[in-house]
Motif scaffolding. Structure first.
Motif, PDB file in Angstrom:
ATOM      1  N   PHE A  74     -14.558  30.193  63.243  1.00 17.39           N
ATOM      2  CA  PHE A  74     -15.144  30.983  64.326  1.00 17.39           C
ATOM      3  C   PHE A  74     -14.436  30.717  65.654  1.00 17.39           C
ATOM      4  CE2 PHE A  74     -18.154  31.782  67.716  1.00 17.39           C
ATOM      5  CZ  PHE A  74     -18.537  33.068  67.399  1.00 17.39           C
ATOM      6  N   VAL A  75     -14.201  29.437  65.947  1.00 16.70           N
ATOM      7  CA  VAL A  75     -13.566  29.111  67.221  1.00 16.70           C
ATOM      8  C   VAL A  75     -12.151  29.703  67.288  1.00 16.70           C
ATOM      9  CG1 VAL A  75     -12.685  27.228  68.639  1.00 16.70           C
ATOM     10  CG2 VAL A  75     -14.948  27.079  67.668  1.00 16.70           C
ATOM     11  N   TYR A  76     -11.432  29.594  66.166  1.00 14.77           N
ATOM     12  CA  TYR A  76     -10.085  30.187  66.103  1.00 14.77           C
ATOM     13  C   TYR A  76     -10.134  31.658  66.451  1.00 14.77           C
ATOM     14  CZ  TYR A  76      -6.578  27.030  64.116  1.00 14.77           C
ATOM     15  OH  TYR A  76      -5.639  26.064  63.930  1.00 14.77           O
ATOM     16  N   THR A  77     -10.974  32.389  65.712  1.00 14.83           N
ATOM     17  CA  THR A  77     -10.974  33.845  65.894  1.00 14.83           C
ATOM     18  C   THR A  77     -11.523  34.213  67.262  1.00 14.83           C
ATOM     19  OG1 THR A  77     -12.846  33.686  64.436  1.00 14.83           O
ATOM     20  CG2 THR A  77     -10.978  34.883  63.622  1.00 14.83           C
TER      21      THR A  77
ATOM     22  N   PHE B 248      -4.617  39.033  66.424  1.00 11.30           N
ATOM     23  CA  PHE B 248      -4.361  39.641  65.125  1.00 11.30           C
ATOM     24  C   PHE B 248      -3.734  38.642  64.159  1.00 11.30           C
ATOM     25  CE2 PHE B 248      -3.770  43.532  67.994  1.00 11.30           C
ATOM     26  CZ  PHE B 248      -5.128  43.745  68.011  1.00 11.30           C
ATOM     27  N   ALA B 249      -2.871  37.772  64.698  1.00 11.47           N
ATOM     28  CA  ALA B 249      -2.214  36.798  63.838  1.00 11.47           C
ATOM     29  C   ALA B 249      -3.229  35.816  63.282  1.00 11.47           C
ATOM     30  CB  ALA B 249      -1.130  36.065  64.612  1.00 11.47           C
ATOM     31  N   ILE B 250      -4.208  35.434  64.092  1.00  9.18           N
ATOM     32  CA  ILE B 250      -5.216  34.504  63.597  1.00  9.18           C
ATOM     33  C   ILE B 250      -6.043  35.183  62.513  1.00  9.18           C
ATOM     34  CG2 ILE B 250      -7.348  33.334  64.226  1.00  9.18           C
ATOM     35  CD1 ILE B 250      -6.054  32.784  66.963  1.00  9.18           C
TER      36      ILE B 250
ATOM     37  N   PHE C  82      -0.875  30.219  62.269  1.00  9.71           N
ATOM     38  CA  PHE C  82      -2.270  30.350  62.711  1.00  9.71           C
ATOM     39  C   PHE C  82      -3.233  30.363  61.522  1.00  9.71           C
ATOM     40  CE2 PHE C  82       0.452  32.773  65.656  1.00  9.71           C
ATOM     41  CZ  PHE C  82       0.203  32.083  66.822  1.00  9.71           C
ATOM     42  N   HIS C  83      -2.763  29.919  60.362  1.00 10.55           N
ATOM     43  CA  HIS C  83      -3.507  30.163  59.138  1.00 10.55           C
ATOM     44  C   HIS C  83      -4.435  29.025  58.754  1.00 10.55           C
ATOM     45  CE1 HIS C  83      -0.253  27.520  58.095  1.00 10.55           C
ATOM     46  NE2 HIS C  83      -1.014  27.121  57.102  1.00 10.55           N
ATOM     47  N   THR C  84      -4.441  27.915  59.519  1.00 14.57           N
ATOM     48  CA  THR C  84      -5.051  26.704  58.958  1.00 14.57           C
ATOM     49  C   THR C  84      -6.545  26.838  58.689  1.00 14.57           C
ATOM     50  OG1 THR C  84      -5.328  25.841  61.162  1.00 14.57           O
ATOM     51  CG2 THR C  84      -3.356  25.165  59.985  1.00 14.57           C
ATOM     52  N   TRP C  85      -7.192  27.798  59.320  1.00  9.61           N
ATOM     53  CA  TRP C  85      -8.628  27.953  59.042  1.00  9.61           C
ATOM     54  C   TRP C  85      -8.870  28.541  57.672  1.00  9.61           C
ATOM     55  CZ3 TRP C  85     -10.247  32.840  57.817  1.00  9.61           C
ATOM     56  CH2 TRP C  85      -9.428  33.903  58.220  1.00  9.61           C
ATOM     57  N   GLN C  86      -7.890  29.295  57.146  1.00 12.16           N
ATOM     58  CA  GLN C  86      -8.170  30.227  56.065  1.00 12.16           C
ATOM     59  C   GLN C  86      -8.491  29.573  54.708  1.00 12.16           C
ATOM     60  OE1 GLN C  86      -6.202  31.177  53.318  1.00 12.16           O
ATOM     61  NE2 GLN C  86      -6.001  33.385  53.279  1.00 12.16           N
TER      62      GLN C  86
ATOM     63  N   ARG D 237      -8.590  27.894  46.174  1.00 13.42           N
ATOM     64  CA  ARG D 237      -7.536  27.591  47.139  1.00 13.42           C
ATOM     65  C   ARG D 237      -6.236  28.270  46.751  1.00 13.42           C
ATOM     66  NH1 ARG D 237      -9.072  23.727  50.873  1.00 13.42           N
ATOM     67  NH2 ARG D 237      -6.990  23.390  51.687  1.00 13.42           N
ATOM     68  N   LEU D 238      -5.991  28.337  45.435  1.00 15.70           N
ATOM     69  CA  LEU D 238      -4.769  28.988  44.976  1.00 15.70           C
ATOM     70  C   LEU D 238      -4.757  30.455  45.434  1.00 15.70           C
ATOM     71  CD1 LEU D 238      -3.056  28.568  41.604  1.00 15.70           C
ATOM     72  CD2 LEU D 238      -3.387  30.840  42.464  1.00 15.70           C
ATOM     73  N   ILE D 239      -5.867  31.124  45.211  1.00 15.00           N
ATOM     74  CA  ILE D 239      -5.922  32.533  45.594  1.00 15.00           C
ATOM     75  C   ILE D 239      -5.841  32.665  47.119  1.00 15.00           C
ATOM     76  CG2 ILE D 239      -7.313  34.628  45.491  1.00 15.00           C
ATOM     77  CD1 ILE D 239      -8.434  33.588  42.862  1.00 15.00           C
ATOM     78  N   ALA D 240      -6.447  31.713  47.826  1.00 13.80           N
ATOM     79  CA  ALA D 240      -6.405  31.759  49.289  1.00 13.80           C
ATOM     80  C   ALA D 240      -4.960  31.706  49.780  1.00 13.80           C
ATOM     81  CB  ALA D 240      -7.210  30.604  49.877  1.00 13.80           C
ATOM     82  N   TYR D 241      -4.192  30.761  49.228  1.00 13.47           N
ATOM     83  CA  TYR D 241      -2.800  30.659  49.680  1.00 13.47           C
ATOM     84  C   TYR D 241      -1.991  31.876  49.256  1.00 13.47           C
ATOM     85  CZ  TYR D 241      -3.183  26.012  51.603  1.00 13.47           C
ATOM     86  OH  TYR D 241      -3.503  24.961  52.404  1.00 13.47           O
ATOM     87  N   SER D 242      -2.290  32.389  48.070  1.00  9.88           N
ATOM     88  CA  SER D 242      -1.553  33.566  47.630  1.00  9.88           C
ATOM     89  C   SER D 242      -1.832  34.729  48.583  1.00  9.88           C
ATOM     90  CB  SER D 242      -1.940  33.893  46.197  1.00  9.88           C
ATOM     91  OG  SER D 242      -2.496  35.153  46.094  1.00  9.88           O
ATOM     92  N   SER D 243      -3.057  34.767  49.105  1.00  9.30           N
ATOM     93  CA  SER D 243      -3.407  35.830  50.048  1.00  9.30           C
ATOM     94  C   SER D 243      -2.590  35.708  51.336  1.00  9.30           C
ATOM     95  CB  SER D 243      -4.899  35.766  50.353  1.00  9.30           C
ATOM     96  OG  SER D 243      -5.250  36.801  51.196  1.00  9.30           O
ATOM     97  N   ILE D 244      -2.374  34.474  51.804  1.00 15.94           N
ATOM     98  CA  ILE D 244      -1.555  34.282  53.013  1.00 15.94           C
ATOM     99  C   ILE D 244      -0.166  34.869  52.785  1.00 15.94           C
ATOM    100  CG2 ILE D 244      -0.457  32.589  54.532  1.00 15.94           C
ATOM    101  CD1 ILE D 244      -2.759  30.764  54.134  1.00 15.94           C
TER     102      ILE D 244
END
Lengths: 458, 490
Positions: free
Chosen positions: B159-162, B211-213, B220-224, B293-300
């Motif tokens: 939330f804080v990131y976005t 937009f990048a977050i 900027f991806h560390t929250w994801q 987590r695997l799918i999360a990183y694949s999404s990035i």
């Protein structure tokens, strides 16, 4: 003029009601009727009906901004009475006198929002301050309350001294107390003028608790009985802002180049200190004290920008900030535990109270759909109209992002944490519904700020 | 009217859902409401296609120069359709999952849908900002209240990131607004603004940060990954399937046509970030043991490719992105549904603890393999059409280093095949792990939902034209808008 005289009379009425009426509910009802009357006579004056005609020799001018500002403040006091007046009983025995003091403060409020002479400003500030010293110390047997009162009194009189000195210097420079100075007189800035202006800047910064003149704020707000903290942090603070802006708009318009940089620095420091220190607080009451400093930082934008947007923003900020903060303090005053943990699991027992609190906190944090967002939006818009202010605006929104941290801690406690061992307070039904209505009001103002601002131009 | 109803239906349904106590009832209601939104969206796509239905205007804060104006253009059609398709899939796919306080859960879900639709439809900057935050707040509550152990701090970080990103964007919006000739927040006025190149260069980052977050783009991806892992699966589906598209939409609609010079100037920088993100996320994905987590990183990695394609600024890449916006959403929701089924039946998401599921649940295995292959863009699946167009576009990018970018991004595809096939092999084939719970194959609703997803995968794989037609006009228009070659001719 209506409100000025009626509020003074009401102050006296409240003093007598303490003698004549034995029941506390009766006193409270008189006070609520009184503030309603005050609001009505003020609205009458907005519509051109003046009950008293007194020649003030140009020392007072009840212009549209002043009247609308008064209306917002009186409405906020009405909400404050409805939500918190029952809590005042717990402070001490002099129930009626507290109301009397508040009405005297409101008398000072009308002076500060409509002065056209430095003397009236001084009078107004003093009429506001002296009852406040008493209210701060009203919990007579509490050491912290006494300490707060003394601290507030000493620092307050010191700043008043500065103000008086400043006014004297200005009189020397201009030969008049009037703030409506002709451009001819102000053409050449000299030591007297700049010295007087700086002293006024400092003393007003003290009154609105802008850094680095804020050191009294946390201790006084923390030490004072919570109901009165609520009053001080909202009504008194925004009124001081109205006076601040009015003073610099009228008297120092020509010196804008000189004071603007100082205001920018004060704004940045206030935002920084308020927000960063609030992050480290463990007590919600102290957090709110620092949050009020942080919010003051945003309100300073009105002074910095000094344009129409800024004034509209100040008006909206007043409404948004007062509703939200009065609501939160009203709940806080009924809690037994003032720490963040005290709010744990509140949403399970009291979904309505928790929901309303969430709306208030979101508003303070400046999330869209709430009045707080529109207020901040106006302030940023006003500031951006000034060339060379992007750094300040970017800094301000970064600090707004920091503020999310401490406001959301309360939301997290209410919704996502299990209730602790402390007994949750019970809230009367009327109180809960009032909070609900206030939350709706916050959202309404956030969606349609023109409901309020539109009144400024009619 | 269509545009207005797309927001109104989920908004009203969301508010009503809060009042329903019974779990079964609120689920059925949410399903019904999301099907109604889908019907509205399809109606706008097929029958009522004139501007009269697709645009909506109402006065709102006129003194500020803002109005409540919505516009359903090509990209809006695709994204609204995605949102409308996603919700029935999410509700139907997780029918068996039970939530505490179901009324609140589905209420927030539907409110988020209203916010998302609003973001995709708004053609007024202030309105856009309103909806941008409106989509975020319900998501914050959803991810904080339902999910894993560490959900509260993790969601708060998200939330804080976005929020930080969006307030920076607010300044950007205010700045552009101050430069408009008619002091208006409308999209049309924003497109007309001429901001000097040197100013564009820094205003660009105010928007791009937000937009990048959201997408998220490296770094900027560390929250994801944490948020996807900790949130409850239906929330993750909406977050990853639909919400991340807000970032791409922002780039395409609100950033690049408004600041074309800066977008061109910073194009290489953004592409470098995107390509680093693709490689970096894919490498991490290979090492993951947790399916989520695997799918999360694949999404990035996937989003990184789309971001790079957007900045190659040509029609082929844009069309690829348009269709991929939809495909990525549908495919990743399919993956999450299967992960959720696995987690609920087997009590674990760890790849190392799973094995031989294909023998125990052959139907699920088939579905999973098809969706996973679509995710790595095998020909005949929907992913292929999109990625092909995007790579084609990348090769035509104006950047000097387009070959390097294309090759590195292509490397990402190979890495994606590595981790996806690895995951399939380890979980579905190989030695069956003995489990205490008796294992059943898919339930009817799960078959239905996954069947629909597979149908979409093949339909768009074989006939991508049906979606490309919708965005054709939009893509051409857009490429014209961001074209700054007239500056070089002088």
């Amino acid at each position: 003029m209506n409100a000025l005289i009626v509020s003074a009379v009401l102050g006296v009425v409240m003093m007598f009601s303490g003698i004549l009426l034995k029941q506390k509910t009766a006193v409270r009802n008189v006070a609520i009727a009184g503030i309603l009357l005050l609001l009505i006579v003020n609205l009458l004056e907005m519509n051109g009906i003046t009950l008293f005609k007194i020649d003030t020799h140009g020392m007072l001018l009840f212009d549209h901004f002043a009247l609308l500002f008064n209306a917002v403040v009186f409405a906020a006091v009405l909400l404050y009475f409805l939500l918190s007046s029952a809590e005042m009983e717990k402070v001490g025995v002099n129930y009626a006198e507290y109301f009397a003091l508040i009405f005297f403060i409101l008398c000072g409020v009308t002076l500060v929002t409509s002065f056209k002479s430095l003397l009236i400003l001084f009078l107004g500030i003093e009429i506001i301050s002296i009852p406040l010293y008493i209210l701060t110390g009203s919990d007579k047997r509490n050491l912290k309350s006494n300490e707060a009162s003394l601290k507030y009194f000493l620092l307050g009189t010191f700043s008043t001294g500065l103000m008086l000195m400043g006014i004297a210097l200005l009189y020397g420079a201009r030969g008049t107390f009037s703030t409506a100075v002709s451009p001819m007189v102000t053409a050449t800035p000299n030591f007297l003028l700049l010295g007087g202006m700086s002293l006024l800047l400092f003393s007003m910064a003290f009154k609105v608790s802008a850094a680095p003149f804020h050191f009294w704020t946390p201790d006084v707000y923390d030490g004072a009985p919570t109901v009165f903290t609520s009053f001080m942090a909202t009504i008194v603070k925004v009124v001081a802002f109205a006076g601040f802006v009015r003073l610099f708009d009228d008297a120092f318009e020509a010196q804008q180049a000189q004071w603007r940089i100082w205001v920018a620095v004060i704004t940045a420091v206030t935002l920084f200190i308020g927000n960063i220190t609030a992050v480290f607080q463990q007590s919600v009451k102290r957090m709110l004290a620092y949050s009020s400093i942080a919010q003051a930082g945003f309100m300073l934008f009105a002074l910095y920008a000094m344009n129409a947007d800024g004034k509209e923003g100040l008006l909206l900020y007043t409404a948004a900030y007062c509703i939200a903060t009065i609501g939160i303090f009203a709940v806080l005053a009924r809690m037994s535990d003032y720490t963040f943990d005290g709010f744990n699991g509140l949403s399970r027992g009291e979904p309505l109270v928790a929901g309303a609190l969430t709306v208030f906190l979101l508003s303070l944090a400046g999330i869209p759909l709430t009045a707080g967002f529109m207020a901040k939006f106006y302030m940023l818009k006003a500031a951006l109209a000034t060339p060379g202010s992007s750094w300040l605006v970017v800094f301000a929104v970064l600090m707004a992002a920091v503020s999310v941290y401490y406001y959301f801690r309360v939301i997290q406690a209410m919704y996502f944490k299990a209730p602790g061992e402390t007994v949750q307070p019970s809230f009367p039904a009327f109180f809960k519904w009032m909070l609900g209505i206030l939350a709706v009001l916050v959202i309404l103002l956030g969606l349609f700020p023109e409901l309020l601002l539109g009144r400024l131009y009619f | 009217m269509i545009a207005f109803f797309l927001i109104l239906v989920p908004l009203a349904a969301g508010l009503i859902s809060f009042l329903i106590k019974e779990e079964k009832a609120v689920k059925s209601f949410a399903l019904l409401a999301s099907l109604a939104s889908l019907a509205v969206s399809v109606l706008g796509l097929t029958v009522l296609k004139t501007d009269q239905y697709l645009n909506f205007n109402a006065p709102w804060m006129s003194s500020l120069g803002s109005s409540f104006s919505l516009k359903l253009d090509g990209m809006g059609q695709v994204l609204c359709l995605l949102t409308a398709v996603a919700y029935p899939l999410v509700v139907g796919g997780s029918w068996q999952a039970s939530h505490q306080k179901p009324g609140r859960f589905f209420g927030l879900m539907l409110l988020a849908q209203a916010g998302l639709m609003g973001v995709f439809l708004a053609s007024d900057a202030l309105l856009f900002y309103f909806f941008w935050e409106l989509a975020l707040i319900p998501m914050y509550f959803l991810a904080s209240q339902w999910g894993g152990e560490r959900r509260i701090p993790v969601t708060f970080k998200f939330f804080v990131y976005t929020f930080l990103g969006s307030v920076l964007m607010l300044i950007g919006i205010l700045y552009v607004y101050s430069q408009t000739a008619d002091h208006s927040f409308s999209l049309a006025s924003f497109y007309k603004v001429q901001i000097p190149g040197s100013t564009q260069l820094w205003v660009f980052w105010l928007f791009f940060a937000a937009f990048a977050i959201k997408m998220p783009v490296f770094p900027f991806h560390t929250w994801q990954p944490d948020t996807y892992e900790q949130a409850s699966t239906p929330t993750t589906m909406i977050l990853s399937g639909v919400m991340v598209k807000m970032g791409l939409l922002g780039l395409i609609r609100w950033l690049m046509p408004v600041l074309p010079i800066a977008s061109y100037q910073w194009g290489d920088t953004v592409m470098i970030l995107a390509v680093i993100g693709i490689i970096y996320a894919s490498l991490i994905a290979i090492r993951q043991d947790d399916l989520k987590r695997l799918i999360a990183y694949s999404s990035i990695a996937h989003l990184g490719l789309m971001c790079a394609a957007v900045f190659s600024e040509n029609i082929s890449a844009t069309q690829g992105v348009m269709i991929q916006l939809f495909n990525h959403g549908v495919n990743i929701i399919g993956l999450w549904i299967i992960v959720e089924i696995i987690e609920r039946r087997y009590g674990t998401r760890k790849i190392s603890e799973l094995g031989g599921l294909a023998q125990q649940a052959p139907v699920m295995a088939t579905f999973f393999v098809i969706i996973a292959l679509a995710n790595i863009a095998l020909p005949l699946t929907n992913g292929f059409a999109g990625e092909f167009l995007m790579f084609n576009g990348l090769l035509g990018a104006k950047s000097k280093y387009f070959v390097v970018f294309t090759v590195l991004a292509g490397l990402g595809i190979i890495l994606a095949a590595v981790y996806t096939l690895n995951m399939i092999r380890k979980t579905f084939y190989g030695e069956a792990v003995s489990l205490k719970v008796p294992v059943t194959d898919l339930k009817l609703n799960e078959k239905l939902v996954l069947g629909v997803i597979v149908l979409i995968i093949f339909w768009l794989g074989i006939h991508p034209q049906s979606l490309l037609e919708v965005t054709d006009g939009f893509a051409k228009d857009w490429v014209n808008k961001i074209d700054i070659s007239y500056l070089f001719r002088k």
